[in-house]
Enzyme design. Structure first.
Site, PDB file in Angstrom:
ATOM      1  N   PRO A  81      77.257  32.407  69.006  1.00 24.91           N
ATOM      2  CA  PRO A  81      76.090  31.825  68.768  1.00 24.91           C
ATOM      3  C   PRO A  81      76.322  30.998  68.197  1.00 24.91           C
ATOM      4  O   PRO A  81      76.805  30.384  66.791  1.00 24.91           O
ATOM      5  CB  PRO A  81      75.064  33.193  68.142  1.00 24.91           C
ATOM      6  CG  PRO A  81      75.947  33.834  68.308  1.00 24.91           C
ATOM      7  CD  PRO A  81      77.276  33.736  68.096  1.00 24.91           C
ATOM      8  N   CYS A  82      74.864  29.548  68.409  1.00 24.62           N
ATOM      9  CA  CYS A  82      74.714  28.402  67.900  1.00 24.62           C
ATOM     10  C   CYS A  82      73.518  28.084  66.901  1.00 24.62           C
ATOM     11  O   CYS A  82      73.870  27.056  66.426  1.00 24.62           O
ATOM     12  CB  CYS A  82      75.029  27.445  68.738  1.00 24.62           C
ATOM     13  SG  CYS A  82      73.896  27.365  69.696  1.00 24.62           S
TER      14      CYS A  82
END
Length: 517
Positions: A81-82
């Site tokens: 996840p970013c």
């Protein structure tokens, strides 16, 4: 049951473990290339899509798994996840990035020591994990208090509104006062009760601001998730009795490039040839403009054995022109590409939305899909983005049908589609059409909750085709590589779901080919 077979893979095939696998963008690309993929994914909706597509899956938090659980995996892929690095407007994203870089440096310091004891490496990782868990627990307490204060504040605002109405203000006047209530204590009212309420509201606002600052300092659990692939590589490289992955492929948004660059230094120490590359998706045949930061690595045992710097992998060559919003681009063979990017083979023009959707209808008709996917006949159209541009929320981005789509996000279903000539509203993009703009097969069986978010978060399969082919089949010359890409691109278009499966849980290891049980 799993569709992965226990028989040895073909000479061109690899066994891949895909972390944060999502609905299967990389997995379906690997499938048409002849590789066998097991994904790990926690989101129930994405797992449901994977199950319906027949993709082998373990459902759960990646942190509950370890590299040693999959000793027969030859390749590691993933896209952690970013969002934690892309918090707009404050320093939270920068601080989260700095934290991750600090942790990577700690791991690099311990693995670069020659003949380092495995227990010391593991203790370093355990200290990092414990630090992250401690911060996560503190953050949960702060979040709980923040929710409590927000509830109290909402009740206080209602009380202020009611008091304003009681003092003779109309409902609309009371609402307008509340809307402009940036500093409650600066408002002058003679009513003692109202002044007290405003003071309490001001104190609650101050507490909320402090809680938000504290949360930014603590970060969130996603900060640690981006470290997981690196630890898996280290564990497979350094744990006694383990063998290194033959290849590693990771991708994320451009802001994660600094993380990949630091990853590459650690992987080089572990004996990998590496390459980080900012990839423009439309330059690889994806009918949308989107940029992805990609890390590619291939283990080089000869260089590792001789203690040489393993060096770098070559760049992935672009097959299409990069998009520029001007009509003359079609006459410019290498528009948007540097001299280093140019190849002898002329590049194709980028693929437009209209062309991709028309092609999807042709494929769906030929395959006689049942039930047929939701594909609409439209005249020339314009897509009006759900997002504002240039900082103005009212100024919506627009793309015509004969251009690539703007970046497909989880809000893709909210984009308006209108006739180009008169602005008349047309059908919005269906899940099948949004998936096609991400280059998923038209037959992809989108399932579960929040399908637009699944699509927006996914790796474009056609981009994954290029990267996987490049890293896992380096022996092909340019002509062979192009023939191979032509072949698998057609296979991707024609892909149909396998027999549905059920995602496994962490304990369901029996007979799984990657687990060695």
């Amino acid at each position: 049951m799993s569709h992965i077979e226990n028989a040895p893979p073909s000479p061109a095939g690899f066994r891949i473990v895909d972390l944060f696998a999502g609905p299967g963008g990389l997995d379906v690309a690997a499938d048409v290339l002849g590789h066998q993929v097991t994904g790990i994914e926690w989101d129930p909706g994405a797992c449901e899509t994977r199950n319906t597509a027949g993709l082998d899956t373990f459902r759960g938090d990646v942190r509950e798994f370890r590299a040693i659980f999959f000793p027969h995996a030859q390749v590691l892929t993933g896209g952690p996840p970013c969002q934690t690095f892309t918090v707009a407007g404050h320093g939270a994203g920068r601080r989260a990035l700095d934290d991750v870089l600090k942790y990577i440096a700690q791991l690099h310091d311990v693995v670069r020591v020659e003949n380092q004891d495995w227990r010391k490496i593991f203790r370093t990782w355990r200290r990092i994990s414990e630090d992250l868990r401690s911060r996560e627990r503190k953050a949960e307490k702060v979040k709980a208090r923040k929710r409590e204060v927000e509830d109290i504040r909402a009740a206080k605002r209602r009380a202020i509104r009611n008091r304003l109405v009681h003092l003779g203000n109309s409902d609309d006047a009371a609402k307008n006062i509340l809307k402009g209530l940036k500093d409650p204590q600066k408002l002058e009212f003679q009513d003692y009760e109202l002044k007290g309420l405003l003071k309490e509201l001001s104190d609650l606002n101050d507490e909320l601001a402090k809680l938000k600052d504290e949360l930014e300092e603590l970060g969130d659990e996603r900060t640690g998730l981006v470290l997981q692939p690196l630890w898996w590589v280290i564990e497979r490289s350094k744990r006694p009795g383990s063998t290194p992955y033959e290849a590693v492929i990771l991708e994320q948004v451009p802001t994660v490039m600094r993380v990949w660059e630091e990853y590459a230094k650690v992987l080089a120490t572990l004996g990998y040839k590496t390459r980080t590359q900012l990839m423009h998706t439309e330059a690889f045949g994806v009918p949308q403009t989107r940029r992805r930061a990609v890390l590619m690595a291939r283990f080089d045992p000869t260089a590792f054995a001789n203690k040489l710097h393993p060096g770098h992998l070559p760049k992935v060559s672009e097959s299409h022109m990069r998009y520029q919003p001007r009509t003359e681009q079609a006459d410019t063979l290498f528009s948007g590409a540097s001299e280093e990017d140019r190849t002898e083979r002329p590049k194709d023009c980028w693929v437009s939305m209209g062309k991709a959707l028309k092609r999807a209808k042709e494929v769906a008709d030929r395959l006689k899909l049942n039930p047929p996917p939701e594909l609409h006949d439209r005249p020339d159209f314009t897509v009006v983005s759900n997002y504002g541009t240039g900082g103005d929320p009212k100024l919506r981005g627009r793309r015509d049908h004969d251009n690539p789509a703007a970046t497909v996000t989880g809000k893709v279903s909210r984009n308006r589609v209108v006739r180009k000539d008169n602005g008349e509203y047309l059908n919005r993009f269906s899940s099948a059409e949004a998936g096609v703009l991400q280059t998923f097969p038209v037959a992809y069986p989108w399932s579960g909750n929040d399908v637009p978010q699944q699509i927006g978060n996914a790796v474009p399969p056609r981009l994954a085709l290029h990267v996987l082919r490049h890293v896992l089949e380096p022996e092909l010359n340019d002509e062979e590589a192009q023939d191979r890409l032509d072949q698998v691109t057609t296979a991707l278009e024609n892909w149909k779901p396998k027999k549905p499966v059920t995602a496994r849980r962490r304990k369901d290891w029996k007979d799984h080919p990657l687990a060695g049980c």
